[in-house]
Design an enzyme around this catalytic site. Structure first.
Site, PDB file in Angstrom:
ATOM      1  N   ASP A 165      12.550   1.878  12.332  1.00  0.00           N
ATOM      2  CA  ASP A 165      11.298   1.245  12.793  1.00  0.00           C
ATOM      3  C   ASP A 165      11.520  -0.225  13.173  1.00  0.00           C
ATOM      4  O   ASP A 165      11.134  -0.661  14.243  1.00  0.00           O
ATOM      5  CB  ASP A 165      10.165   1.399  11.764  1.00  0.00           C
ATOM      6  N   GLY A 180       2.372   4.557  -4.995  1.00  0.00           N
ATOM      7  CA  GLY A 180       3.785   4.178  -4.995  1.00  0.00           C
ATOM      8  C   GLY A 180       4.714   5.379  -5.042  1.00  0.00           C
ATOM      9  O   GLY A 180       5.845   5.270  -5.500  1.00  0.00           O
ATOM     10  N   SER A 196       0.083   5.813  -0.079  1.00  0.00           N
ATOM     11  CA  SER A 196      -1.323   5.746  -0.493  1.00  0.00           C
ATOM     12  C   SER A 196      -1.985   4.479   0.047  1.00  0.00           C
ATOM     13  O   SER A 196      -3.189   4.477   0.325  1.00  0.00           O
ATOM     14  CB  SER A 196      -1.437   5.787  -2.019  1.00  0.00           C
ATOM     15  N   SER A 197      -1.212   3.397   0.245  1.00  0.00           N
ATOM     16  CA  SER A 197      -1.839   2.143   0.692  1.00  0.00           C
ATOM     17  C   SER A 197      -2.339   2.265   2.129  1.00  0.00           C
ATOM     18  O   SER A 197      -3.471   1.863   2.425  1.00  0.00           O
ATOM     19  CB  SER A 197      -0.877   0.964   0.549  1.00  0.00           C
ATOM     20  N   ASP A 208       3.296   4.069   9.099  1.00  0.00           N
ATOM     21  CA  ASP A 208       2.363   4.740   8.180  1.00  0.00           C
ATOM     22  C   ASP A 208       0.946   4.754   8.729  1.00  0.00           C
ATOM     23  O   ASP A 208       0.265   5.782   8.742  1.00  0.00           O
ATOM     24  CB  ASP A 208       2.365   4.043   6.812  1.00  0.00           C
TER      25      ASP A 208
HETATM   26  P1  ADP Z   1       2.424   3.566  -1.618  1.00  0.00           P
HETATM   27  O1  ADP Z   1       3.873   3.824  -1.409  1.00  0.00           O
HETATM   28  O2  ADP Z   1       1.746   4.714  -2.284  1.00  0.00           O
HETATM   29  O3  ADP Z   1       1.751   3.103  -0.379  1.00  0.00           O
HETATM   30  P2  ADP Z   1       1.865   0.853  -2.455  1.00  0.00           P
HETATM   31  O4  ADP Z   1       2.375   0.076  -3.594  1.00  0.00           O
HETATM   32  O5  ADP Z   1       2.140   0.375  -1.082  1.00  0.00           O
HETATM   33  O6  ADP Z   1       2.373   2.355  -2.674  1.00  0.00           O
HETATM   34  O7  ADP Z   1       0.278   0.984  -2.572  1.00  0.00           O
HETATM   35  C1  ADP Z   1      -0.328   1.380  -3.773  1.00  0.00           C
HETATM   36  C2  ADP Z   1      -1.555   0.510  -4.033  1.00  0.00           C
HETATM   37  O8  ADP Z   1      -2.601   0.868  -3.095  1.00  0.00           O
HETATM   38  C3  ADP Z   1      -2.157   0.735  -5.392  1.00  0.00           C
HETATM   39  O9  ADP Z   1      -1.544  -0.055  -6.378  1.00  0.00           O
HETATM   40  C4  ADP Z   1      -3.621   0.349  -5.170  1.00  0.00           C
HETATM   41  O10 ADP Z   1      -3.781  -1.054  -5.189  1.00  0.00           O
HETATM   42  C5  ADP Z   1      -3.865   0.822  -3.744  1.00  0.00           C
HETATM   43  N1  ADP Z   1      -4.423   2.195  -3.724  1.00  0.00           N
HETATM   44  C6  ADP Z   1      -3.902   3.297  -3.154  1.00  0.00           C
HETATM   45  N2  ADP Z   1      -4.686   4.371  -3.309  1.00  0.00           N
HETATM   46  C7  ADP Z   1      -5.771   3.939  -4.000  1.00  0.00           C
HETATM   47  C8  ADP Z   1      -6.976   4.562  -4.476  1.00  0.00           C
HETATM   48  N3  ADP Z   1      -7.210   5.861  -4.301  1.00  0.00           N
HETATM   49  N4  ADP Z   1      -7.877   3.784  -5.129  1.00  0.00           N
HETATM   50  C9  ADP Z   1      -7.662   2.473  -5.317  1.00  0.00           C
HETATM   51  N5  ADP Z   1      -6.541   1.837  -4.901  1.00  0.00           N
HETATM   52  C10 ADP Z   1      -5.613   2.548  -4.258  1.00  0.00           C
HETATM   53 MG    MG Z   2       2.385   1.396   0.703  1.00  0.00          MG
END
Ligand code: ADP
Ligand code: MG
Length: 388
Positions: free
Chosen positions: A41, A126, A131-132, A176
């Site tokens: 990327d 994470g 998820s972010s 993403d």
């Molecule tokens: P990932 O690899 O899953 O993206 P990140 O560390 O980049 O991991 O993002 C995770 C963060 O995103 C969590 O610590 C939280 O702050 C936020 N997050 C993700 N999903 C949710 C949710 N369903 N509700 C609240 N916060 C969330």
């Molecule tokens: Mg993330």
């Protein structure tokens, strides 16, 4: 990493009613996996991600005041912020995503009405499924929906990326957010990280991917990532100077690169060789998928793993164990580590008829190796962020 429970949409709506005293509209955004194209990327290359059917959910309704009230089920916290005065910092990390998205949407000229939001999620935080970006995408979709606005999905993706940069402080690429906002169901996308052009790639029905999480994250990951980026930059800068017509790695061929092996030095040469070969593998994967040739796709995944392990040197013992175990298991076409490296997950391309058998064998072998049972997830194509 914690696996999350499936969200019950009825319960989410009823919780919203009791919190805010009105009827919500439900939105959701999927998680994502990257089939092929790792560490390409930021090298102006191609990636080929797809969505998977685990979701971040938002129940939402407009409100009359110009502010956003937001509650997270996972964190059991409520926060309120005014749309007129949003600044980074000062709230729980999860709230920063909501504030960031609201700020950037307005900064880009979209007039938002106030909103009440209730967030819940199924995506492990994470855990390699982003998820972010899913959270950013569903909040953007909900805020725009509450405001009666329709915006091009790639534009939404870019705004979500900015929110992640400026409010979460994570200098992520666009992959993403692009896939979660814009990849159609039953497709992967080939994303050109230079032009941001998206090509939908229809997926064969038999394509079955299994994600297995090693559960480790090694110390090296941040420094290692920065070092790889600077080695890649060093190599491409030299190639640009020496070879007219080379703008980025996609313009470099294997034989051309070989001429500069000594001048580049061993490590930059190896990093460049990964960038060149992985870009080629994205193209090869596209042909394999178009021809429904899963054997060929499996070999491409294995070659990607070998390149990430030997040339890019971002694998680790746990990922190598998972990959090796997978490829030695009957019913697996191929396997590779995914993500930045030094821990995280592998994906394996599996014969769907043997999925549960394969999953059981890999999980048991890894449990014996590491002392803990790994989280695993069958990838199932999903629609992009939108109404639930
Ligand atoms: P990932 O690899 O899953 O993206 P990140 O560390 O980049 O991991 O993002 C995770 C963060 O995103 C969590 O610590 C939280 O702050 C936020 N997050 C993700 N999903 C949710 C949710 N369903 N509700 C609240 N916060 C969330
Ligand atoms: Mg993330």
């Amino acid at each position: 990493m914690r696996a999350q429970k499936k969200v019950d949409s009825e319960k989410l709506a009823s919780r919203f009613r009791s919190l805010f005293g009105k009827e919500p509209v439900l939105y959701r955004a999927p998680g994502r996996v990257n089939n092929i194209g790792e560490h390409t990327d930021y090298n102006d290359g191609f990636v080929m991600p797809m969505n998977t059917a685990v979701y971040t959910w938002v129940a939402a309704s407009p409100r009359n005041e110009p502010s956003v009230r937001v509650h997270s089920v996972l964190f059991d916290e409520t926060f309120e912020f005014s749309l007129d005065a949003i600044e980074p910092g000062g709230a729980s990390a999860w709230v920063e995503y909501a504030k960031g998205v609201a700020f950037i949407l307005q900064d880009q000229g979209f007039e938002l009405t106030g909103a009440d939001l209730l967030i819940d999620g199924e995506i492990p935080l994470g855990g390699g499924l982003s998820s972010s970006a899913s959270l950013e995408a569903v909040i953007a979709t909900a805020l725009l929906g509450c405001s009666g606005l329709e915006v091009d999905p790639m534009k939404v993706a870019l705004m979500c990326q900015r929110a992640e940069h400026e409010f979460a402080g994570v200098p992520c690429g666009i992959m993403d957010q692009a896939v979660i906002c814009a990849c159609p169901e039953d497709h992967a996308i080939r994303l050109d990280c230079r032009s941001l052009e998206i090509k939908p790639i229809p997926l064969p029905k038999e394509l079955c991917l299994l994600v297995v999480d090693s559960g480790v994250k090694h110390q090296l990951s941040d420094g290692g990532y920065r070092q790889r980026r600077s080695e890649c930059d060093f190599a491409i800068d030299l190639l640009r100077k020496r070879e007219p017509g080379v703008a980025s790695y996609r313009d470099v061929t294997g034989p051309m690169l070989a001429k500069y092996e000594t001048e580049l030095g061993e490590l930059p040469f190896r990093r460049a060789r990964h960038a060149v070969s992985e870009t080629l593998r994205v193209r090869e994967a596209e042909s394999a998928i178009a021809g429904g040739n899963l054997e060929a796709l499996g070999k491409i995944l294995n070659a990607s793993h070998a390149s990430l392990r030997d040339d890019f040197m971002v694998s680790c013992d746990e990922l190598d164990f998972l990959q090796q175990t997978a490829v030695q298991t009957s019913g697996v076409y191929g396997s590779r580590m995914v993500g930045g490296g030094f821990g995280g997950c592998t994906i394996s391309l599996v014969d769907p008829a043997k999925l549960e058998e394969v999953r059981g064998l890999i999980v048991a072998a890894y449990a014996e190796y590491s002392g803990q049972e790994p989280w695993s997830h069958r990838v199932k194509s999903a629609a992009p962020a939108g109404l639930a």
